[in-house]
Design an enzyme around this catalytic site. Structure first.
Site, PDB file in Angstrom:
ATOM      1  N   CYS A   8     -11.698 -50.469  -6.566  1.00  0.00           N
ATOM      2  CA  CYS A   8     -12.925 -50.651  -7.330  1.00  0.00           C
ATOM      3  C   CYS A   8     -13.963 -51.338  -6.454  1.00  0.00           C
ATOM      4  O   CYS A   8     -13.638 -52.117  -5.576  1.00  0.00           O
ATOM      5  CB  CYS A   8     -12.762 -51.478  -8.605  1.00  0.00           C
ATOM      6  N   ARG A  57     -14.099 -46.950  -2.603  1.00  0.00           N
ATOM      7  CA  ARG A  57     -13.124 -47.860  -3.205  1.00  0.00           C
ATOM      8  C   ARG A  57     -12.571 -47.335  -4.525  1.00  0.00           C
ATOM      9  O   ARG A  57     -11.672 -47.929  -5.111  1.00  0.00           O
ATOM     10  CB  ARG A  57     -13.770 -49.232  -3.446  1.00  0.00           C
ATOM     11  N   TRP A  75     -11.418 -47.452  -9.804  1.00  0.00           N
ATOM     12  CA  TRP A  75     -10.186 -46.715  -9.499  1.00  0.00           C
ATOM     13  C   TRP A  75      -9.180 -47.250 -10.506  1.00  0.00           C
ATOM     14  O   TRP A  75      -8.744 -48.406 -10.423  1.00  0.00           O
ATOM     15  CB  TRP A  75      -9.734 -46.995  -8.071  1.00  0.00           C
ATOM     16  N   ASN A  84     -12.917 -56.382  -9.621  1.00  0.00           N
ATOM     17  CA  ASN A  84     -12.103 -55.601  -8.690  1.00  0.00           C
ATOM     18  C   ASN A  84     -10.811 -56.376  -8.463  1.00  0.00           C
ATOM     19  O   ASN A  84     -10.850 -57.555  -8.132  1.00  0.00           O
ATOM     20  CB  ASN A  84     -12.887 -55.426  -7.377  1.00  0.00           C
ATOM     21  N   GLY A  85      -9.666 -55.703  -8.664  1.00  0.00           N
ATOM     22  CA  GLY A  85      -8.382 -56.372  -8.459  1.00  0.00           C
ATOM     23  C   GLY A  85      -7.474 -56.141  -9.650  1.00  0.00           C
ATOM     24  O   GLY A  85      -7.705 -55.223 -10.450  1.00  0.00           O
ATOM     25  N   GLU A  93       0.933 -38.412  10.831  1.00  0.00           N
ATOM     26  CA  GLU A  93      -0.497 -38.581  10.575  1.00  0.00           C
ATOM     27  C   GLU A  93      -1.159 -37.235  10.270  1.00  0.00           C
ATOM     28  O   GLU A  93      -1.984 -37.122   9.362  1.00  0.00           O
ATOM     29  CB  GLU A  93      -1.171 -39.277  11.765  1.00  0.00           C
ATOM     30  N   LYS A 124      -3.023 -36.386   6.787  1.00  0.00           N
ATOM     31  CA  LYS A 124      -4.434 -35.956   6.760  1.00  0.00           C
ATOM     32  C   LYS A 124      -4.575 -34.673   5.948  1.00  0.00           C
ATOM     33  O   LYS A 124      -5.481 -34.524   5.152  1.00  0.00           O
ATOM     34  CB  LYS A 124      -4.894 -35.701   8.180  1.00  0.00           C
ATOM     35  N   GLU A 170      -3.886 -35.374   2.094  1.00  0.00           N
ATOM     36  CA  GLU A 170      -4.898 -36.113   1.335  1.00  0.00           C
ATOM     37  C   GLU A 170      -6.233 -35.378   1.228  1.00  0.00           C
ATOM     38  O   GLU A 170      -6.945 -35.544   0.251  1.00  0.00           O
ATOM     39  CB  GLU A 170      -5.065 -37.560   1.822  1.00  0.00           C
ATOM     40  N   HIS A 222      19.008 -30.270   9.324  1.00  0.00           N
ATOM     41  CA  HIS A 222      19.782 -31.008   8.326  1.00  0.00           C
ATOM     42  C   HIS A 222      19.186 -30.838   6.934  1.00  0.00           C
ATOM     43  O   HIS A 222      19.071 -31.801   6.174  1.00  0.00           O
ATOM     44  CB  HIS A 222      19.874 -32.482   8.719  1.00  0.00           C
ATOM     45  N   LYS A 227      -9.992 -45.782  -0.676  1.00  0.00           N
ATOM     46  CA  LYS A 227      -9.811 -46.146   0.728  1.00  0.00           C
ATOM     47  C   LYS A 227      -9.182 -47.520   0.896  1.00  0.00           C
ATOM     48  O   LYS A 227      -8.369 -47.750   1.765  1.00  0.00           O
ATOM     49  CB  LYS A 227     -11.174 -46.112   1.420  1.00  0.00           C
TER      50      LYS A 227
HETATM   51  C1  G6P Z   1      -5.327 -46.029   2.019  1.00  0.00           C
HETATM   52  C2  G6P Z   1      -6.220 -45.161   2.868  1.00  0.00           C
HETATM   53  C3  G6P Z   1      -5.514 -44.811   4.174  1.00  0.00           C
HETATM   54  C4  G6P Z   1      -5.117 -46.079   4.900  1.00  0.00           C
HETATM   55  C5  G6P Z   1      -4.256 -46.989   4.014  1.00  0.00           C
HETATM   56  C6  G6P Z   1      -4.105 -48.354   4.610  1.00  0.00           C
HETATM   57  O1  G6P Z   1      -4.230 -45.300   1.586  1.00  0.00           O
HETATM   58  O2  G6P Z   1      -6.577 -43.984   2.182  1.00  0.00           O
HETATM   59  O3  G6P Z   1      -6.388 -44.056   4.991  1.00  0.00           O
HETATM   60  O4  G6P Z   1      -4.416 -45.749   6.051  1.00  0.00           O
HETATM   61  O5  G6P Z   1      -4.891 -47.178   2.740  1.00  0.00           O
HETATM   62  O6  G6P Z   1      -5.353 -48.988   4.606  1.00  0.00           O
HETATM   63  P1  G6P Z   1      -5.779 -50.084   5.633  1.00  0.00           P
HETATM   64  O7  G6P Z   1      -7.171 -50.457   5.233  1.00  0.00           O
HETATM   65  O8  G6P Z   1      -4.812 -51.225   5.459  1.00  0.00           O
HETATM   66  O9  G6P Z   1      -5.689 -49.505   6.986  1.00  0.00           O
END
Ligand code: G6P
Length: 588
Positions: free
Chosen positions: A2, A27, A73, A97-98, A463, A467, A470, A486, A583
């Site tokens: 948020c 956020r 969120w 927020n929280g 990674e 990517k 998401e 396996h 994010k």
């Molecule tokens: C969320 C984001 C990711 C990120 C992860 C950790 O899931 O969408 O892109 O890698 O959080 O976030 P941070 O800010 O701790 O790197």
């Protein structure tokens, strides 16, 4: 998660609040809302969906000089108008927020006192508590202090009290909150990008500090209500940094900033093949634990391979949400490295605090200056990625990989390896300028894609798969190539494209055999490698420049990011704001 914003000053509040909210959408973006004061009355407008939906129903011409905004969120209660913020109980209107962990017990207690609740949120207990205490004591600071003493969890809160419409109040614990000032007045925001259209000067509110803003003044108090003098920070970038600048999406723009981000990070720590004073001189460690979430965890895995290989130190890497609840074996010579773009991720912060409670040295690798993790760690190394707006991290990932590779050099003491970083920006540029549409074309119609690789290439597979997942909602799976047989190979057929990554010479024949195995089962294969091998086990190939192993992951990730981007684009996805994501994950 948020995002919260607030404004009090001499100009119209609503356009400013809407502008700021747009820069906090990363956020959370399932619903949003705004509160403003007009003719001594607090008005609240809320809507589900992104800020643009709210914008359609808010009259920006209203002459209000004070207001709060929120982009949500959902954690407690579905995205709905009822559950969106601001929440109002009695005289108090609040954005939050929280997560308030003990909200249920507070709610039950207040219900017994005949207080009515109208949402499913944890947040509503905050205005309810404020209003409850205010009925007994009209001093708002006292009331906030009492409310803070009841709350468990994380919170950044903005408040307007109907009896005091010339002030905005705010407090925080766990979740971030900044206060900024320009010639017209004062701002409240979860993060710096929200205020960059107006000013680059801001203060960071510390845990359990209370701020009182008026159009001419900002006062900050400790929980004991002692006045505190706060340092003013200046954000180095400009508003340009957070604009699209002609790109269709932030994700693409941020990927195209990668050669700059690489150089900025390198040049901050290294000059003429020597470390500058900005790099820490570490004592000797026997063991390193690397902890992070999401992509930051994958950077950690890359770090695990590089540091153990080059510096000969035992390194383990763990996701923060597991690490914080595990039995962890520390010794006095253990270093815990927390990697986090935002520096606010709840699990990563908890892992850091756990290490500190055990008196273990902690090092933060963080992008956001002044974030909680950067402030609480014993040492902090910043990556120089600048603000990252797209929810899927790209340039911050590359910057973190750059820094963890430099850290491997530092810990290994093999300073000659620093030469391998020279000129890498040219390879980055080369890879940025390849056409990835032809690869995306072969993937976007399918519902599954596999990534296979070994060792450091496996970390990159993870990674690459994340990517793709998401941004395009394709079920992408990363498999350590040796594990294919396996079980997972049973899923291979002509509808499952397989991307094989191999940058390590000693793993080449192994990964090639694995690609042959999936090819024999009709998979469409894309081979990403630094050797120009002519064979028929791949359908398409991406040749990446041949560089030293210490820097190889920095460039290898670029095709993976761009493939994900173009696949998502072909599938018509909301690339910068994928569904259900946020994010900055400030809740557990
Ligand atoms: C969320 C984001 C990711 C990120 C992860 C950790 O899931 O969408 O892109 O890698 O959080 O976030 P941070 O800010 O701790 O790197």
């Amino acid at each position: 998660m948020c995002g919260i914003v607030g404004y009090i000053g001499r100009e119209k509040a609503i356009p400013k609040i809407l502008n700021s909210l747009k820069f906090l959408e990363y956020r959370g973006y399932d619903s949003s809302g705004i509160a403003y004061v007009k003719d001594n009355h607090i008005n609240i407008i809320k809507e589900i969906g992104k800020i643009k939906c709210l914008e359609k129903i808010v009259d920006t011409m209203v002459d209000s000089k004070i207001g709060l905004g929120h982009t949500r969120w959902a954690t407690h209660g579905i995205p709905s108008v009822k559950n969106s913020h601001p929440h109002q109980v009695g005289k108090f209107t609040v954005v939050h927020n929280g997560i308030i962990e003990n909200y249920l017990s507070i709610k039950n207690e207040l219900i017994k006192n005949n207080i009515e609740f109208n949402s499913d949120t944890d947040t509503e207990v905050i205005p309810a508590l404020l209003d409850y205490y205010y009925k007994k004591d009209k001093n708002i600071l006292n009331v906030i202090k009492k409310t803070i003493s009841r709350l468990k969890g994380s919170y950044a809160v903005g408040i307007i009290c109907e009896d005091d419409i010339n002030h905005l109040y705010a407090f925080r614990c766990g979740s971030p909150l900044i206060i900024a000032k320009d010639d017209s007045g004062y701002y409240l925001a979860s993060d710096v990008p929200a205020i960059l259209s107006f000013t680059n000067k801001y203060i960071l509110l510390d845990e359990k500090e209370i701020a009182v803003l008026s159009k001419n003044d900002c006062e900050v108090f400790s929980l004991n209500l002692d006045k505190i003098h706060k340092k003013i920070n200046i954000f180095e970038g400009t508003q340009e940094t957070i604009m699209l600048n002609g790109y269709e999406h932030y994700m693409l723009k941020e990927i195209h900033e990668e050669s700059k981000v690489f150089l900025d990070t390198l040049n901050y720590y290294v000059k003429e093949n020597k470390f500058k004073d900005t790099m820490i001189n570490f004592k000797k460690y026997n063991k390193i634990h690397i902890v992070g979430c999401g992509s930051a965890y994958y950077v950690g895995l890359i770090g695990e391979y590089l540091i153990s290989e080059f510096a000969n130190i035992e390194v383990t890497c763990e996701v923060a949400s597991e690490y914080r609840y595990k039995k962890v074996f520390y010794d006095k010579k253990t270093l815990v490295i927390i990697i986090s773009q935002s520096g606010e991720t709840a699990d990563s912060l908890a892992a850091l605090r756990m290490a500190k409670e055990n008196h273990i040295d902690t090092l933060a690798i963080v992008n956001v200056v002044g974030s909680s993790i950067s402030r609480e760690a014993d040492y902090t190394l910043y990556v120089k990625a600048g603000p990252e707006i797209a929810v899927a991290t790209t340039k911050a990932f590359l910057a973190q990989v750059t820094l963890i590779s430099l850290l491997a050099v530092k810990l290994s003491n093999k300073l000659e390896l620093l030469r391998e970083f020279n000129g890498l920006e040219k390879h980055i540029e080369y890879l940025l300028n390849l056409d990835y549409n032809e690869y995306a074309e072969t993937i976007y119609k399918h519902e599954n894609t596999f990534f296979i690789g070994r060792l450091i290439d496996y970390a990159l597979c993870l990674e690459g798969a994340l990517k793709l997942k998401e941004t395009s909602y394709i079920n992408a799976l990363a498999i350590a190539s040796g594990e294919l047989k396996h079980g997972t190979i049973s899923l291979i057929n002509e509808n499952v494209p397989v991307i094989g990554i191999c940058t390590k010479k000693d793993m080449m024949s192994k990964t090639i055999s694995n690609l042959k195995e999936v090819k024999a089962r009709c998979a469409y294969t894309i081979f990403i490698t630094n050797e120009d091998i002519q064979d028929d086990f791949y359908d398409k190939k991406i040749i990446i420049p041949k560089v030293h192993d210490i820097v190889s992951p920095i460039i290898t990730v670029i095709p993976l990011q761009l493939i994900a981007y173009y696949v998502a684009k072909k599938r018509g996805c909301d690339i910068d704001k994928p569904r259900n994501l946020a994010k900055s994950v400030t809740v557990e």
